[in-house]
Motif scaffolding. Structure first.
Motif, PDB file in Angstrom:
ATOM      1  N   GLU A 197       0.831  -1.212   0.000  1.00  0.00           N
ATOM      2  CA  GLU A 197       0.000   0.000   0.000  1.00  0.00           C
ATOM      3  C   GLU A 197       0.863   1.259   0.000  1.00  0.00           C
ATOM      4  OE1 GLU A 197      -2.445  -0.591   3.441  1.00  0.00           O
ATOM      5  OE2 GLU A 197      -3.982  -1.685   2.321  1.00  0.00           O
ATOM      6  N   ALA A 198       1.925   1.261   0.804  1.00  0.00           N
ATOM      7  CA  ALA A 198       2.814   2.426   0.872  1.00  0.00           C
ATOM      8  C   ALA A 198       3.523   2.648  -0.461  1.00  0.00           C
ATOM      9  CB  ALA A 198       3.829   2.245   1.999  1.00  0.00           C
TER      10      ALA A 198
ATOM     11  N   PRO B 107       8.522   9.965  -2.401  1.00  0.00           N
ATOM     12  CA  PRO B 107       9.540   8.937  -2.156  1.00  0.00           C
ATOM     13  C   PRO B 107       8.945   7.671  -1.522  1.00  0.00           C
ATOM     14  CG  PRO B 107      10.256  11.069  -1.310  1.00  0.00           C
ATOM     15  CD  PRO B 107       8.815  11.213  -1.703  1.00  0.00           C
ATOM     16  N   VAL B 108       9.489   6.538  -1.891  1.00  0.00           N
ATOM     17  CA  VAL B 108       9.046   5.280  -1.288  1.00  0.00           C
ATOM     18  C   VAL B 108       9.636   5.162   0.113  1.00  0.00           C
ATOM     19  CG1 VAL B 108       8.709   4.048  -3.457  1.00  0.00           C
ATOM     20  CG2 VAL B 108      10.951   4.034  -2.388  1.00  0.00           C
TER      21      VAL B 108
ATOM     22  N   LEU C  93       3.642   5.846  -5.660  1.00  0.00           N
ATOM     23  CA  LEU C  93       3.482   5.960  -7.114  1.00  0.00           C
ATOM     24  C   LEU C  93       2.388   6.965  -7.468  1.00  0.00           C
ATOM     25  CD1 LEU C  93       3.710   2.218  -8.239  1.00  0.00           C
ATOM     26  CD2 LEU C  93       5.467   3.991  -8.458  1.00  0.00           C
ATOM     27  N   VAL C  94       1.257   6.860  -6.785  1.00  0.00           N
ATOM     28  CA  VAL C  94       0.116   7.734  -7.072  1.00  0.00           C
ATOM     29  C   VAL C  94       0.438   9.184  -6.725  1.00  0.00           C
ATOM     30  CG1 VAL C  94      -2.262   8.272  -6.382  1.00  0.00           C
ATOM     31  CG2 VAL C  94      -1.597   5.906  -6.856  1.00  0.00           C
TER      32      VAL C  94
END
Length: 131
Positions: A75-76, A86-87, A81-82
């Motif tokens: 989910e994170a 940053p991841v 992406l959306v």
């Protein structure tokens, strides 16, 4: 693992335990302690004359054991992406985990302390075109 200031950490690994996949952790310090236990399908315990313990074996597969963590991680990642943000877990995080696991493996094989710098020299590339 030896940390600055003289702190040591030790990891014991056994993936063939007779009582299931064992994954516990303890951290002891001068001001206290924290411990984690294995993850079981339920919290039932059995108390008898000849046995006291969990009614079930610990979960024996990563997807069963860490289902919630994998969902949260996915989910994170999708949220990043959306929202074009940053991841939460970077490639550096993955590199650190790789270096630690390779150092632990080498330490066990050679019976000595292994510096992370020994491993980093083998796996890190400052530029993908120079690897």
């Amino acid at each position: 693992v030896r940390y600055p200031g003289g702190v040591n950490a030790m990891v014991d690994v056994c993936r063939q335990s007779s009582y299931g996949y064992d994954q516990r952790a303890e951290v002891l310090g001068t001001s206290g302690m924290i411990a984690t236990d294995n993850v079981y399908p339920n919290t039932a315990k059995i108390y008898k004359n000849d046995f006291t313990g969990n009614a079930d074996m610990p979960f024996d597969f990563f997807l069963s054991r860490y289902f919630e963590a994998y969902v949260t991680e996915t989910e994170a990642f999708c949220k990043s992406l959306v929202e074009d943000s940053p991841v939460p877990c970077t490639g550096i995080d993955g590199l650190v985990a790789l270096v630690m696991s390779l150092a632990a493996d080498k330490s066990a094989a050679e019976g000595r302390w292994v510096k992370f710098s020994e491993i980093i020299e083998q796996v890190y590339c400052s530029s993908p075109t120079e690897c």
